[in-house]
Design a protein around this motif. Structure first.
Motif, mmCIF file in Angstrom:
data_model
loop_
_atom_site.group_PDB
_atom_site.id
_atom_site.type_symbol
_atom_site.label_atom_id
_atom_site.label_comp_id
_atom_site.label_asym_id
_atom_site.label_seq_id
_atom_site.Cartn_x
_atom_site.Cartn_y
_atom_site.Cartn_z
ATOM 1 N N ARG A 195 -0.107 21.816 -30.455
ATOM 2 C CA ARG A 195 0.007 21.491 -28.953
ATOM 3 C C ARG A 195 0.279 22.013 -28.161
ATOM 4 N NH1 ARG A 195 4.585 21.148 -32.867
ATOM 5 N NH2 ARG A 195 5.296 22.999 -31.946
ATOM 6 N N CYS A 196 0.064 22.646 -28.452
ATOM 7 C CA CYS A 196 -0.744 23.495 -26.860
ATOM 8 C C CYS A 196 -1.928 23.267 -26.080
ATOM 9 C CB CYS A 196 -0.110 25.303 -27.021
ATOM 10 S SG CYS A 196 1.831 26.084 -26.917
ATOM 11 N N ARG A 197 -2.343 23.023 -27.230
ATOM 12 C CA ARG A 197 -4.063 22.505 -26.125
ATOM 13 C C ARG A 197 -3.930 20.971 -26.270
ATOM 14 N NH1 ARG A 197 -5.712 25.741 -31.531
ATOM 15 N NH2 ARG A 197 -5.597 23.268 -32.618
ATOM 16 N N ALA A 198 -3.594 20.512 -27.335
ATOM 17 C CA ALA A 198 -2.695 19.031 -26.468
ATOM 18 C C ALA A 198 -2.705 19.239 -25.558
ATOM 19 C CB ALA A 198 -2.306 18.053 -27.200
ATOM 20 N N VAL A 199 -1.749 20.049 -24.955
ATOM 21 C CA VAL A 199 -0.383 19.818 -23.184
ATOM 22 C C VAL A 199 -2.244 20.327 -22.247
ATOM 23 C CG1 VAL A 199 0.649 20.983 -22.032
ATOM 24 C CG2 VAL A 199 1.123 19.773 -24.344
ATOM 25 N N ALA A 203 -5.368 14.813 -16.054
ATOM 26 C CA ALA A 203 -5.006 14.620 -15.168
ATOM 27 C C ALA A 203 -5.004 15.591 -13.785
ATOM 28 C CB ALA A 203 -3.365 15.168 -15.303
ATOM 29 N N TRP A 204 -5.928 16.642 -14.157
ATOM 30 C CA TRP A 204 -5.933 17.034 -12.505
ATOM 31 C C TRP A 204 -7.530 16.375 -12.199
ATOM 32 C CZ3 TRP A 204 -4.485 19.696 -8.407
ATOM 33 C CH2 TRP A 204 -5.656 20.126 -7.761
ATOM 34 N N SER A 205 -8.053 16.169 -13.114
ATOM 35 C CA SER A 205 -9.509 15.236 -13.074
ATOM 36 C C SER A 205 -9.196 14.174 -12.136
ATOM 37 C CB SER A 205 -10.407 15.084 -14.374
ATOM 38 O OG SER A 205 -9.550 14.383 -15.064
ATOM 39 N N SER A 255 2.132 9.590 -13.417
ATOM 40 C CA SER A 255 3.732 9.529 -13.509
ATOM 41 C C SER A 255 3.516 9.231 -14.138
ATOM 42 C CB SER A 255 4.322 9.440 -12.018
ATOM 43 O OG SER A 255 6.065 9.811 -12.219
ATOM 44 N N GLU A 256 3.921 8.188 -14.675
ATOM 45 C CA GLU A 256 3.654 7.505 -15.849
ATOM 46 C C GLU A 256 3.617 7.888 -16.615
ATOM 47 O OE1 GLU A 256 6.122 5.438 -17.220
ATOM 48 O OE2 GLU A 256 6.757 5.076 -14.116
ATOM 49 N N ARG A 257 1.882 8.071 -17.157
ATOM 50 C CA ARG A 257 1.274 9.171 -18.057
ATOM 51 C C ARG A 257 2.056 10.275 -18.475
ATOM 52 N NH1 ARG A 257 -5.335 10.261 -18.233
ATOM 53 N NH2 ARG A 257 -4.833 11.564 -20.560
ATOM 54 N N LEU A 258 1.911 11.675 -17.221
ATOM 55 C CA LEU A 258 3.392 12.358 -17.437
ATOM 56 C C LEU A 258 4.036 12.347 -18.103
ATOM 57 C CD1 LEU A 258 2.445 14.678 -14.709
ATOM 58 C CD2 LEU A 258 1.485 14.941 -17.105
ATOM 59 N N LYS A 259 4.896 11.116 -17.791
ATOM 60 C CA LYS A 259 6.370 11.104 -18.622
ATOM 61 C C LYS A 259 5.865 10.505 -20.099
ATOM 62 C CE LYS A 259 8.611 9.332 -14.901
ATOM 63 N NZ LYS A 259 9.860 8.481 -14.644
ATOM 64 N N ARG A 260 5.098 9.933 -21.112
ATOM 65 C CA ARG A 260 4.607 9.926 -21.665
ATOM 66 C C ARG A 260 4.296 10.676 -22.574
ATOM 67 N NH1 ARG A 260 2.227 5.169 -19.003
ATOM 68 N NH2 ARG A 260 -0.290 5.739 -19.650
ATOM 69 N N GLU A 261 3.305 11.478 -21.837
ATOM 70 C CA GLU A 261 3.037 13.171 -22.900
ATOM 71 C C GLU A 261 4.235 13.759 -23.377
ATOM 72 O OE1 GLU A 261 0.252 13.586 -23.952
ATOM 73 O OE2 GLU A 261 -0.539 11.580 -23.054
ATOM 74 N N LEU A 262 5.275 13.557 -22.391
ATOM 75 C CA LEU A 262 5.851 14.452 -21.909
ATOM 76 C C LEU A 262 7.171 14.124 -23.351
ATOM 77 C CD1 LEU A 262 8.070 16.803 -21.652
ATOM 78 C CD2 LEU A 262 9.254 15.614 -19.787
#
Length: 619
Positions: free
Chosen positions: A11-15, A22-24, A37-44
């Motif tokens: 899980r840590c590696r996936a994060v 996302a940074w890229s 922002s939407e992608r970050l929510k889905r990931e969370l």
């Protein structure tokens, strides 16, 4: 455990990969903020779902841990309960130990004090070996007289220390004390017998020797004065021993030869019963024996001062003081023989202390202090001894009065009321000289004023006897005034003659008279028919009240008489006087009522006072 760690690492590696991606994208396309922002929510959300899934996968392990923890907590709670119980028991044990220790300490202190007291008592009971030898079988030779006198004085002091007030009354009845007292009495009697026999034989042989020896007397053709120097020396040698024996033997013989019936010391106790009959026994021989003791020995003791070669007339006061001190040393101990006669007389009849006190007063008034100091001291001590013994009798009589309170449910005449009159009559018969003061103080102690609180009689100051009467009366308020008036009347009737001649008793007589009148007033008011007072009464109402109250008034008055008669069953002799008081009180009240009606309702008529007076007179 390994699966849990690897899952967390994944899980840590996936994060990290997501953030890097996302940074890229941020770097490459800064304008796509909303998509980022939407992608970050889905990931969370995916991450939280993964965490929940991981927890659910490990539920058995968690339950097992919780059960283990619960078991440990339960075990700990059980152990804590056990420890708490043990601590409570330990605390109770400690408290019990402390209590026992305190008791042991107190017991130790008490034992120590008891041992000290017993040591003191044993010291009083111990007979020194040197004195025992002299008293039981010692020689009476001149060389041994000092030891004999010391032993005799020790024996007198030992006997005195085993009597009150020198000995605590708690020890007086101890078996060891009684046995030791009996042993000392036996020792004294044996010593007196031996010493008396020796002195009798010694002086008889001495006089016979002097008579047979011609050198003591004049020869033919040669006159000479008989030489008694040797005889005087012998007498001085045995003088103190003779003094000890002479008074003691006389006192013992006096008591043994005097025949008198023992009178009771219980005079005023309600339970004394038939013992009161014995109080009339003649005990005059007791006081006569005491007077005989003084008549014989007081002149002898005075002669020790006023006879040559001890006559100090005209000498300085210092010489007289020295003489009296010497006489005190010589005669010390003889007072115990006088005390013994006083105590013996008290036991036979305590009231004889009155006549003995008067006899002693006469001797005191006849002595000159500068001529016979020791005798004056002896007489003063005797007077104090007699007063102390008589005070004991008075105190006990007061306690006998107070003991009547125990039987509070009493009706009628209380026993101590007439018995006090009998006691006072006997005391007046024994008065001699200044013993009037002694008797008056006794009356004062019996019935002297002590301030009391609220009492039924409201006399102001209440006597011991009257206070006891009041307490008994208060136990039954319904019959309180009847009990009071019957007993106050009995007190007056029994003391009437004495109160006319004894001022102290007259004071208490008048006090009882006042209390009697007050009790009568209260009692009569309780049985007299009243017309009730009503505020704002009309004439019509007045007529109704008068008609209801005074119709058949003769029957109402007869009912009052019957009630009065019923309540005086034990003192019927009071009925005539009380009925007269009742009629007078009734007439006075009716007179007041009639005057009030005339004043308020002048036109209304009621039966006149004269008619009511005639009605009362006819009944």
């Amino acid at each position: 455990m390994w699966d849990r760690s690897s899952s967390r690492s994944s899980r840590c590696r996936a994060v990290v990969a997501t953030v890097a991606d996302a940074w890229s994208r941020y770097v490459m396309g800064i304008g796509e903020a909303e998509a980022f922002s939407e992608r970050l929510k889905r990931e969370l959300q995916a991450l939280e779902a993964a965490n929940v899934h991981s927890i659910l996968e490990n539920e058995p392990l968690i339950n097992e841990g919780l059960e283990s923890a619960t078991s440990c907590v339960e075990d700990m709670d059980e152990w804590l309960g056990i420890f708490n119980l043990k601590l409570r028991h330990m605390r109770e044990d400690i408290e019990s130990i402390e209590t026992r220790n305190n008791k042991l300490e107190m017991q130790s202190v008490n034992n120590k004090s008891l041992i000290e007291e017993l040591d003191k008592l044993l010291e009083k009971l111990r007979i020194p070996s040197e004195y025992a030898a002299c008293l039981t079988g010692g020689s009476f030779d001149e060389a041994r007289m000092l030891q004999n006198i010391e032993a005799c004085e020790w024996l007198a002091n030992a006997l005195r220390n085993l009597e009150g007030p020198h000995l605590d009354h708690t020890y007086a009845n101890m078996r060891s004390v009684r046995e030791k007292r009996a042993e000392l009495d036996k020792l004294r009697n044996n010593f007196v017998k031996r010493a008396s026999e020796f002195l009798r034989n010694y002086f008889t042989s001495l006089v016979d020797f002097m008579i047979s020896d011609k050198s003591y007397f004049s020869q033919r053709g040669q006159l000479k004065r008989p030489d008694h120097a040797d005889l005087r020396y012998k007498c001085r040698t045995y003088a103190r021993l003779l003094q000890h024996l002479k008074a003691r033997e006389f006192a013992n013989e006096l008591r043994a030869s005097t025949k008198a019936s023992r009178n009771p010391t219980v005079w005023l106790d309600g339970s004394a019963g038939s013992n009161q009959n014995a109080s009339s026994a003649d005990t005059s021989t007791v006081s006569e024996a005491y007077a005989k003791m003084l008549t014989i020995f007081i002149p002898l003791l005075v002669d020790e001062v006023t006879s040559p070669p001890y006559n100090f007339a005209g000498k300085k006061s210092a010489d007289l003081q020295a003489l009296n001190e010497s006489l005190h040393d010589l005669l010390d101990g003889i007072q115990e023989d006088f005390y013994a006669v006083v105590d013996w007389a008290y036991k036979i009849d305590p009231l004889r202390c009155i006549s003995m006190h008067g006899t002693t007063e006469r001797y005191i008034s006849g002595q000159k202090a500068d001529a016979a100091g020791f005798v004056r001291i002896l007489l003063d001590d005797l007077e104090n001894r007699i007063s102390t013994q008589f005070s004991r009798f008075v105190d006990e009589a007061c306690h006998q009065i107070e003991r009547n309170e125990r039987n509070v449910r009493q009706m009628g005449l209380l026993p101590y009321i007439p018995r006090f009159a009998t006691l006072a009559t006997r005391m007046e018969q024994y008065i001699q000289g200044q013993s009037r003061d002694l008797v008056d103080r006794a009356y004062t102690k019996f019935v002297e004023c002590i301030v009391s609180g609220e009492m039924v009689g409201q006399v102001g100051h209440v006597t011991v006897m009257f206070a006891t009467l009041d307490k008994i009366a208060q136990s039954d308020p319904k019959y309180a005034d009847i009990l009071l008036l019957e007993n106050y009347a009995a007190f007056q009737n029994s003391l009437y003659d004495l109160a006319n001649v004894v001022p102290t008793l007259a004071k208490f007589y008048h006090q009882a008279s006042e209390a009697y009148e007050q009790a009568c007033t209260r009692f009569l008011n309780s049985i007299i028919l009243y017309i009730p007072f009503q505020l704002g009464l009309s004439k019509m109402d007045l007529r109704k009240v008068v008609k209801s109250s005074l119709s058949g008034v003769d029957k109402s008055i007869a009912a009052m008489y019957k009630r009065l008669q019923k309540n005086l069953t034990t003192s019927e002799e009071l009925l005539p006087s009380l009925w007269d008081k009742c009629k007078k009180e009734f007439l006075d009240k009716y007179d007041s009522f009639a005057q009030l009606v005339v004043k308020i309702y002048p036109t209304e008529s009621i039966p006149p006072v004269s008619e009511m007076r005639d009605l009362l007179a006819s009944m």
